[in-house]
Scaffold this motif. Structure first.
Motif, PDB file in Angstrom:
ATOM      1  N   ALA A 208       1.016  -1.409  -0.169  1.00 60.58           N
ATOM      2  CA  ALA A 208       0.269   0.369   0.132  1.00 60.58           C
ATOM      3  C   ALA A 208       1.062   1.408   0.002  1.00 60.58           C
ATOM      4  N   GLN A 209       2.110   1.195   1.107  1.00 60.28           N
ATOM      5  CA  GLN A 209       3.345   2.735   0.980  1.00 60.28           C
ATOM      6  C   GLN A 209       3.403   2.850  -0.890  1.00 60.28           C
ATOM      7  N   ALA A 210       3.602   1.553  -0.988  1.00 60.38           N
ATOM      8  CA  ALA A 210       4.049   2.199  -2.744  1.00 60.38           C
ATOM      9  C   ALA A 210       3.901   1.656  -3.562  1.00 60.38           C
ATOM     10  N   ALA A 211       2.573   1.436  -3.145  1.00 61.93           N
ATOM     11  CA  ALA A 211       1.772   2.367  -4.486  1.00 61.93           C
ATOM     12  C   ALA A 211       0.919   4.261  -4.117  1.00 61.93           C
ATOM     13  N   SER A 212       1.021   3.980  -3.112  1.00 61.15           N
ATOM     14  CA  SER A 212       0.989   5.649  -2.425  1.00 61.15           C
ATOM     15  C   SER A 212       1.890   6.595  -2.915  1.00 61.15           C
ATOM     16  N   ALA A 213       3.385   5.959  -2.523  1.00 66.07           N
ATOM     17  CA  ALA A 213       4.253   6.784  -3.341  1.00 66.07           C
ATOM     18  C   ALA A 213       4.032   6.719  -5.547  1.00 66.07           C
ATOM     19  N   ALA A 214       4.150   5.720  -5.728  1.00 70.92           N
ATOM     20  CA  ALA A 214       4.261   5.668  -7.546  1.00 70.92           C
ATOM     21  C   ALA A 214       2.993   6.355  -7.586  1.00 70.92           C
ATOM     22  N   SER A 215       1.728   6.758  -6.528  1.00 68.33           N
ATOM     23  CA  SER A 215       0.680   7.746  -7.030  1.00 68.33           C
ATOM     24  C   SER A 215       1.025   9.517  -6.991  1.00 68.33           C
ATOM     25  N   VAL A 216       2.335   9.621  -5.749  1.00 66.34           N
ATOM     26  CA  VAL A 216       2.858  10.594  -6.024  1.00 66.34           C
ATOM     27  C   VAL A 216       3.903  10.982  -7.292  1.00 66.34           C
ATOM     28  N   ASP A 217       4.537  10.187  -7.466  1.00 65.68           N
ATOM     29  CA  ASP A 217       5.468   9.812  -9.139  1.00 65.68           C
ATOM     30  C   ASP A 217       5.010  10.572  -9.645  1.00 65.68           C
ATOM     31  N   ALA A 218       3.770   9.905  -9.812  1.00 64.24           N
ATOM     32  CA  ALA A 218       3.033  10.161 -11.160  1.00 64.24           C
ATOM     33  C   ALA A 218       2.618  11.467 -11.329  1.00 64.24           C
ATOM     34  N   TYR A 219       2.123  12.171 -10.040  1.00 62.41           N
ATOM     35  CA  TYR A 219       1.533  13.527 -10.312  1.00 62.41           C
ATOM     36  C   TYR A 219       3.030  14.896  -9.948  1.00 62.41           C
ATOM     37  N   LYS A 220       3.976  14.298  -9.931  1.00 61.39           N
ATOM     38  CA  LYS A 220       4.971  14.691  -9.887  1.00 61.39           C
ATOM     39  C   LYS A 220       5.543  15.411 -11.409  1.00 61.39           C
ATOM     40  N   LYS A 221       5.113  14.095 -12.274  1.00 58.67           N
ATOM     41  CA  LYS A 221       5.306  14.111 -13.232  1.00 58.67           C
ATOM     42  C   LYS A 221       4.047  15.688 -14.493  1.00 58.67           C
ATOM     43  N   ILE A 222       3.612  15.242 -14.100  1.00 57.39           N
ATOM     44  CA  ILE A 222       2.168  16.290 -14.511  1.00 57.39           C
ATOM     45  C   ILE A 222       2.596  17.457 -14.250  1.00 57.39           C
ATOM     46  N   VAL A 223       2.449  17.313 -12.629  1.00 63.07           N
ATOM     47  CA  VAL A 223       3.926  19.333 -12.526  1.00 63.07           C
ATOM     48  C   VAL A 223       5.287  19.807 -13.575  1.00 63.07           C
ATOM     49  N   VAL A 224       5.353  18.888 -13.863  1.00 57.39           N
ATOM     50  CA  VAL A 224       6.499  18.963 -14.184  1.00 57.39           C
ATOM     51  C   VAL A 224       5.567  19.760 -16.038  1.00 57.39           C
ATOM     52  N   ILE A 225       4.950  18.569 -16.188  1.00 59.82           N
ATOM     53  CA  ILE A 225       4.157  19.314 -18.006  1.00 59.82           C
ATOM     54  C   ILE A 225       3.725  20.904 -17.898  1.00 59.82           C
ATOM     55  N   SER A 226       2.819  20.114 -16.496  1.00 60.82           N
ATOM     56  CA  SER A 226       1.978  21.629 -16.088  1.00 60.82           C
ATOM     57  C   SER A 226       2.061  22.184 -15.098  1.00 60.82           C
ATOM     58  N   PRO A 227       3.233  22.724 -15.090  1.00 59.25           N
ATOM     59  CA  PRO A 227       3.592  23.847 -14.027  1.00 59.25           C
ATOM     60  C   PRO A 227       3.476  24.926 -13.018  1.00 59.25           C
ATOM     61  N   LYS A 228       2.176  25.403 -13.774  1.00 57.59           N
ATOM     62  CA  LYS A 228       1.765  26.389 -13.238  1.00 57.59           C
ATOM     63  C   LYS A 228       0.140  26.288 -13.345  1.00 57.59           C
ATOM     64  N   ASP A 229      -0.062  25.377 -13.265  1.00 59.24           N
ATOM     65  CA  ASP A 229      -1.454  24.630 -13.401  1.00 59.24           C
ATOM     66  C   ASP A 229      -1.757  24.262 -11.471  1.00 59.24           C
ATOM     67  N   PRO A 230      -2.416  25.412 -10.924  1.00 60.36           N
ATOM     68  CA  PRO A 230      -2.739  24.845  -8.979  1.00 60.36           C
ATOM     69  C   PRO A 230      -3.616  23.882  -8.928  1.00 60.36           C
ATOM     70  N   ASN A 231      -4.825  23.239  -9.674  1.00 61.50           N
ATOM     71  CA  ASN A 231      -4.842  22.157  -9.338  1.00 61.50           C
ATOM     72  C   ASN A 231      -3.601  20.433  -9.704  1.00 61.50           C
ATOM     73  N   VAL A 232      -3.140  20.690 -10.176  1.00 65.70           N
ATOM     74  CA  VAL A 232      -2.383  19.674 -10.169  1.00 65.70           C
ATOM     75  C   VAL A 232      -1.565  19.637  -8.712  1.00 65.70           C
ATOM     76  N   GLN A 233      -1.293  21.027  -8.280  1.00 62.83           N
ATOM     77  CA  GLN A 233      -0.548  21.092  -7.144  1.00 62.83           C
ATOM     78  C   GLN A 233      -1.135  20.768  -6.211  1.00 62.83           C
ATOM     79  N   LEU A 234      -2.288  20.693  -6.230  1.00 63.56           N
ATOM     80  CA  LEU A 234      -4.025  20.317  -4.859  1.00 63.56           C
ATOM     81  C   LEU A 234      -3.961  18.605  -5.011  1.00 63.56           C
ATOM     82  N   GLU A 235      -3.592  18.002  -6.162  1.00 70.00           N
ATOM     83  CA  GLU A 235      -3.738  16.837  -6.284  1.00 70.00           C
ATOM     84  C   GLU A 235      -2.301  16.380  -6.138  1.00 70.00           C
ATOM     85  N   LEU A 236      -1.254  16.842  -6.415  1.00 66.17           N
ATOM     86  CA  LEU A 236      -0.498  16.108  -5.373  1.00 66.17           C
ATOM     87  C   LEU A 236      -0.301  16.395  -4.605  1.00 66.17           C
TER      88      LEU A 236
END
Length: 282
Positions: A208-236
């Motif tokens: 469960a911990q590994a899956a949660s960490a993988a979810s965080v990594d996926a959102y971090k990649k979205i932040v790199v693609i859309s750094p000015k999207d506040p919704n992505v920051q909230l999801e992360l």
């Protein structure tokens, strides 16, 4: 106004609206009883309430609820009942053309329809490899990892509950203890159950911990693609908070406030930040 004669062998037909009203009033009684049953049971028969909780928990696994798999309920229903693409047809497309992006999307969707989260994640990871800048694909992958983490946590909790209450001493507290609380008999059954369940519980918790960490990594990649999207920051921030990643949660909340200081969620985020910073300093 004429009164109803009880001696009459023929009763008058009630007005249709009155009959419908009576039927509507009568139908509310079961729902009230259903609402009151469990609170009353919890107050007056706690051991039975615990038994029902464990039984229902076992039913979740049996019928495939929250476990990311196919249970007996799915078999009785004839499968997932999805009208989308089947796993076999999607697999055939990916085998014929391993770089077919839409085929991998279909395969991920088909696995999700069959409640096979682990397999859906594998297919979705291929989608992300083929389309690394597709934020929708990354969001889908992140949500699948969160679903996987939730399923592992639920399975671990059910197993932990079973280990706690299936043993004789745990199932009937006081049966093997004196009035002063001293054990009269060694509860070897409970001990064995806890020992057997412990490695699996730890395994599920780590997954469960590994899956949660993988979810965080996926959102971090979205932040790199859309750094000015506040919704992505909230999801992360929300994904990191579930993963217990305090530093990432605080950083993402701060970025959200910089990008959207007047957002309706800003007051709640500020309060969360205050609590998180206090935890971090403590």
């Amino acid at each position: 106004m004429a009164r109803f004669d009880k001696s009459s062998t023929k009763s008058p037909q009630p007005d249709a609206a009155l009959a419908a009203s009576r039927r509507a009033k009568k139908s509310t009684a079961p729902s009230i009883e259903d609402t009151m049953f469990f609170p009353r049971l919890r107050r007056h028969a706690k051991w039975m309430f615990v038994f029902l909780a464990v039984a229902l928990g076992g039913g979740f696994v049996l019928f495939g609820v929250g476990a990311g798999g196919t249970g007996v309920g799915d078999i009785l229903r004839g499968g997932g009942g999805s009208s989308g693409p089947s796993v076999s047809s999607a697999q055939k497309k990916t085998e014929e053309n391993p770089k077919d992006l839409e085929a991998w999307r279909e395969l991920s969707t088909a696995y999700q329809a069959d409640n096979k989260t682990d397999e859906a994640i594998e297919a979705q990871n291929t989608v992300v490899v083929l389309a690394p800048k597709d934020t929708n694909a990354l969001r889908e992958l992140a949500s699948l990892y969160l679903a996987q983490a939730s399923a592992k946590q639920t399975e671990a909790q059910i197993l932990q509950t079973r280990a706690a209450y299936q043993g004789a001493g745990q199932g009937f507290p006081g049966a093997f203890t004196s009035p002063t609380g001293q054990p009269l008999l060694e509860d070897s059954i409970s001990s064995v159950l806890r020992t057997q369940a412990s490695p699996r519980i730890q395994e599920l918790a780590q997954a469960a911990q590994a899956a949660s960490a993988a979810s965080v990594d996926a959102y971090k990649k979205i932040v790199v693609i859309s750094p000015k999207d506040p919704n992505v920051q909230l999801e992360l921030a929300q994904a990191a908070q579930q993963a217990g990643d305090l530093a990432t949660t605080i950083s993402a909340f701060e970025a959200f406030l910089r990008l959207a200081p007047d957002d309706p969620n800003a007051p709640v985020v500020k309060q969360q930040l205050k609590q998180l910073r206090a935890s971090q300093s403590g």
